[in-house]
Write a protein that holds these residues in place. Structure first.
Motif, PDB file in Angstrom:
ATOM      1  N   VAL A 119       0.867  -1.186   0.000  1.00  0.00           N
ATOM      2  CA  VAL A 119       0.000   0.000   0.000  1.00  0.00           C
ATOM      3  C   VAL A 119       0.898   1.228   0.000  1.00  0.00           C
ATOM      4  N   VAL A 120       0.559   2.250  -0.791  1.00  0.00           N
ATOM      5  CA  VAL A 120       1.348   3.493  -0.814  1.00  0.00           C
ATOM      6  C   VAL A 120       0.502   4.668  -0.331  1.00  0.00           C
ATOM      7  N   ASP A 121       1.121   5.495   0.539  1.00  0.00           N
ATOM      8  CA  ASP A 121       0.429   6.703   1.020  1.00  0.00           C
ATOM      9  C   ASP A 121       1.462   7.678   1.557  1.00  0.00           C
ATOM     10  N   HIS A 122       1.272   8.963   1.301  1.00  0.00           N
ATOM     11  CA  HIS A 122       2.233   9.985   1.739  1.00  0.00           C
ATOM     12  C   HIS A 122       1.902  10.481   3.142  1.00  0.00           C
ATOM     13  N   VAL A 123       2.923  10.901   3.877  1.00  0.00           N
ATOM     14  CA  VAL A 123       2.714  11.356   5.257  1.00  0.00           C
ATOM     15  C   VAL A 123       1.811  12.589   5.332  1.00  0.00           C
ATOM     16  N   LEU A 124       1.762  13.392   4.279  1.00  0.00           N
ATOM     17  CA  LEU A 124       0.908  14.585   4.291  1.00  0.00           C
ATOM     18  C   LEU A 124      -0.395  14.379   3.517  1.00  0.00           C
ATOM     19  N   SER A 125      -0.756  13.136   3.253  1.00  0.00           N
ATOM     20  CA  SER A 125      -1.937  12.941   2.402  1.00  0.00           C
ATOM     21  C   SER A 125      -3.216  13.379   3.098  1.00  0.00           C
ATOM     22  N   ARG A 126      -3.250  13.313   4.451  1.00  0.00           N
ATOM     23  CA  ARG A 126      -4.472  13.759   5.131  1.00  0.00           C
ATOM     24  C   ARG A 126      -4.717  15.237   4.816  1.00  0.00           C
ATOM     25  N   ALA A 127      -3.657  16.027   4.785  1.00  0.00           N
ATOM     26  CA  ALA A 127      -3.789  17.440   4.413  1.00  0.00           C
ATOM     27  C   ALA A 127      -4.174  17.573   2.944  1.00  0.00           C
ATOM     28  N   GLN A 128      -3.506  16.796   2.091  1.00  0.00           N
ATOM     29  CA  GLN A 128      -3.805  16.895   0.651  1.00  0.00           C
ATOM     30  C   GLN A 128      -5.242  16.521   0.346  1.00  0.00           C
ATOM     31  N   PHE A 155      -4.891  39.211  -2.811  1.00  0.00           N
ATOM     32  CA  PHE A 155      -4.587  37.897  -2.228  1.00  0.00           C
ATOM     33  C   PHE A 155      -5.373  37.775  -0.921  1.00  0.00           C
ATOM     34  N   VAL A 156      -6.101  36.686  -0.763  1.00  0.00           N
ATOM     35  CA  VAL A 156      -6.771  36.393   0.512  1.00  0.00           C
ATOM     36  C   VAL A 156      -6.125  35.119   1.052  1.00  0.00           C
ATOM     37  N   ILE A 157      -5.349  35.249   2.121  1.00  0.00           N
ATOM     38  CA  ILE A 157      -4.619  34.106   2.676  1.00  0.00           C
ATOM     39  C   ILE A 157      -5.451  33.545   3.828  1.00  0.00           C
ATOM     40  N   VAL A 158      -5.884  32.288   3.681  1.00  0.00           N
ATOM     41  CA  VAL A 158      -6.880  31.707   4.582  1.00  0.00           C
ATOM     42  C   VAL A 158      -6.214  30.815   5.632  1.00  0.00           C
ATOM     43  N   ALA A 159      -6.218  31.281   6.881  1.00  0.00           N
ATOM     44  CA  ALA A 159      -5.843  30.465   8.048  1.00  0.00           C
ATOM     45  C   ALA A 159      -4.522  29.728   7.891  1.00  0.00           C
ATOM     46  N   SER A 160      -3.583  30.308   7.197  1.00  0.00           N
ATOM     47  CA  SER A 160      -2.322  29.608   6.935  1.00  0.00           C
ATOM     48  C   SER A 160      -1.153  30.567   7.116  1.00  0.00           C
ATOM     49  N   ASP A 161      -0.218  30.199   7.968  1.00  0.00           N
ATOM     50  CA  ASP A 161       0.995  31.008   8.084  1.00  0.00           C
ATOM     51  C   ASP A 161       1.969  30.553   7.010  1.00  0.00           C
ATOM     52  N   VAL A 162       1.757  31.077   5.808  1.00  0.00           N
ATOM     53  CA  VAL A 162       2.620  30.654   4.704  1.00  0.00           C
ATOM     54  C   VAL A 162       4.046  31.158   4.892  1.00  0.00           C
ATOM     55  N   GLN A 269      -1.654  21.851   4.777  1.00  0.00           N
ATOM     56  CA  GLN A 269      -0.969  21.378   5.989  1.00  0.00           C
ATOM     57  C   GLN A 269      -1.320  22.242   7.204  1.00  0.00           C
ATOM     58  N   ALA A 270      -1.649  23.519   6.969  1.00  0.00           N
ATOM     59  CA  ALA A 270      -1.947  24.431   8.082  1.00  0.00           C
ATOM     60  C   ALA A 270      -3.399  24.326   8.534  1.00  0.00           C
ATOM     61  N   LEU A 271      -4.246  23.737   7.713  1.00  0.00           N
ATOM     62  CA  LEU A 271      -5.682  23.682   8.044  1.00  0.00           C
ATOM     63  C   LEU A 271      -5.943  22.443   8.907  1.00  0.00           C
ATOM     64  N   ASP A 272      -5.436  22.505  10.128  1.00  0.00           N
ATOM     65  CA  ASP A 272      -5.472  21.330  11.004  1.00  0.00           C
ATOM     66  C   ASP A 272      -6.525  21.513  12.094  1.00  0.00           C
ATOM     67  N   GLY A 302       0.574  23.296  -1.040  1.00  0.00           N
ATOM     68  CA  GLY A 302       1.066  22.071  -0.400  1.00  0.00           C
ATOM     69  C   GLY A 302       2.445  21.716  -0.937  1.00  0.00           C
ATOM     70  N   GLY A 303       2.677  20.435  -1.062  1.00  0.00           N
ATOM     71  CA  GLY A 303       3.880  19.980  -1.762  1.00  0.00           C
ATOM     72  C   GLY A 303       5.124  19.854  -0.929  1.00  0.00           C
ATOM     73  N   ASN A 304       5.059  20.134   0.390  1.00  0.00           N
ATOM     74  CA  ASN A 304       6.265  19.915   1.190  1.00  0.00           C
ATOM     75  C   ASN A 304       6.537  18.409   1.309  1.00  0.00           C
TER      76      ASN A 304
END
Ligand code: SF4
Length: 445
Positions: A119-128, A155-162, A269-272, A302-304
């Motif tokens: 089975v394959v899955d990325h550690v950040l897939s829950r965020a993706q 630009f409207v930056i939503v709940a994310s400390d980019v 990733q920030a929308l936790d 995303g993409g980290n």
């Protein structure tokens, strides 16, 4: 499946000196303008890197000849690969997690998972999956980094400390040195919606008004819903969601209507928080509504940890965006059943193969009772001793490769800048797959 290194030029020995136009592997922006000095072993960022890039490139390389290990005891690479391939061959359901690697590494892991029925899955897939759910159910209007840099006036930056997750976003996209089209005379407006990014992190010659609309992250979906109601002329609830004044949202609605090209930015990733999936849904609805009268788009950052590369490779090789099982002999997709984090927590799978090759702080595997094979950066900090540890190099520092950018429209070439004697994930996974019993094709009827 195609060879992992298809399309990549042969490795050349790294040349000491200063290298220009270096692509950075340490967040999903993959800035390609860094200048990095190499003495053949140590690296220093001499221009254009952020703190995160400096921490990654300048991390002290491991002592020469850092060996792999079995149960914590140093062994040869050959012995470690032999032990890891025995464990994989004996496993009934190996789980391939982490997947912090480049395109070539992911291709090789896909081939290994295919051959071993894993089975394959990325550690950040829950965020993706906050994005994937919207894409699969509703569709969306999305921008790219290039489009946003050249055209956006709001630009409207939503709940994310980019500024933490993607430190050069403001410098490179909101207020770059050059754009194809003129920015508005009074600058680009940046709205920070929901707790996340400090206004002090937004500055630059193209930045005009910076509007802060703070509220708890958990209130963001309700605030967005109120904004959407204002834009649609629907009756309002009369409440002040998150304590945000309606006048602030009416002002934002007016700015959205007046904008030539509004871009709503978030980092999955920030929308936790509870309701984060709803936040992405409502942002997409707001963007859709705005496109009836003006132009607007979303932009996901995303993409980290190679997450965009893992999702892209999995999509183009299996047809599905991660959470894929090869246990039945064909790729089977189920975003609930094949989430590796859930499977581990519930005792499913009998071997974890964890891939994590990016610094400066490589993601360690979660606690599990299953034996674990770690194919990871030497800098990884492990809470428990894995059955096998195979140190590997970092793409873009120790070997060539490619990484898909967070907007998934381009892959950036990576260079080899130093020599510290480590194999790549692609090398190790290819070797492991080659040692597994051959897959027997079904007999033709
Ligand atoms: S913003 Fe990201 S890609 Fe750009 S230099 Fe910093 S860590 Fe590297």
């Amino acid at each position: 499946m195609p060879a992992p290194s298809q399309g990549i030029a042969r490795e050349k020995a790294p040349q000491p000196g200063t290298h220009g136009s270096v692509s950075c592997p340490f967040c999903g922006l993959h800035c390609d303008d860094l200048e990095v000095r190499s003495d053949g072993r140590r690296l220093a960022v001499t221009a254009n890197g952020c703190d995160r890039a400096k921490a990654g490139f300048e991390q002290e390389p491991p002592a020469a000849g850092m060996p792999p290990s079995i149960d914590g005891k140093p062994v040869s690479l050959e012995a470690a690969i032999a032990r890891a391939s025995d464990l994989i061959a004996a496993a009934r359901l190996p789980l391939y997690g982490g997947l912090g690697t480049d395109v070539e590494g992911m291709r090789a892991v896909m081939a290994l998972a295919d051959r071993s029925g894993g089975v394959v899955d990325h550690v950040l897939s829950r965020a993706q999956y906050r994005n994937t759910n919207v894409l699969q159910t509703r569709g969306w209007f999305m921008s790219t980094l290039t489009e946003a840099r050249n055209r956006a006036d709001l630009f409207v930056i939503v709940a994310s400390d980019v500024s933490k997750l993607h430190p050069r976003f403001v410098e490179r996209i909101v207020s770059p040195e050059q754009t194809m089209f003129d920015a508005p005379a009074n600058g680009r407006t940046v709205v920070l919606l929901g707790a996340g990014m400090p206004p002090s992190a937004v500055s630059g010659r193209l930045v005009g008004d910076v509007v802060d609309i703070p509220c708890a992250k958990s209130d963001v979906p309700a605030v967005l819903a109120e904004l959407r109601a204002i834009l649609r002329g629907a009756p309002l609830s009369g409440a002040r969601p998150g304590g945000v004044e309606i006048t602030a949202l009416e002002d934002l609605a007016a700015r959205c209507r007046a904008a030539q090209y509004a871009v709503f930015v978030w980092a999955p990733q920030a929308l936790d928080f509870d309701g984060a999936d709803d936040a992405v849904h409502i942002v997409s609805d707001v963007v859709r509504d705005l496109n009836k009268t003006t132009r607007a788009a979303g932009l996901s950052l995303g993409g980290n940890d190679g997450a965009a590369s893992a999702a892209s490779v999995c999509s183009w090789q299996s047809g599905y965006p991660l959470r894929v099982s090869f246990a039945g002999g064909v790729p089977t997709y189920d975003p609930y059943r094949f989430e590796v984090a859930r499977m581990l927590a519930e005792g499913e799978g009998d071997l974890l193969v964890w891939v994590s090759s990016f610094g400066p702080d490589p993601t360690a595997p979660p606690a599990t009772a299953a034996p674990t094979v770690v194919i990871g950066s030497p800098a990884i900090r492990l809470d428990t001793t894995p059955a096998v540890f195979i140190p590997v190099g970092t793409p873009g520092l120790d070997h060539r490769g490619r990484l898909v950018r967070c907007d998934s429209v381009v892959s950036l070439p990576l260079r080899r800048l130093r020599e510290i004697g480590l194999a790549s994930v692609a090398d190790v996974a290819t070797e492991l797959a080659g040692r597994l019993p051959a897959v027997v094709a079904p007999a033709a009827e």
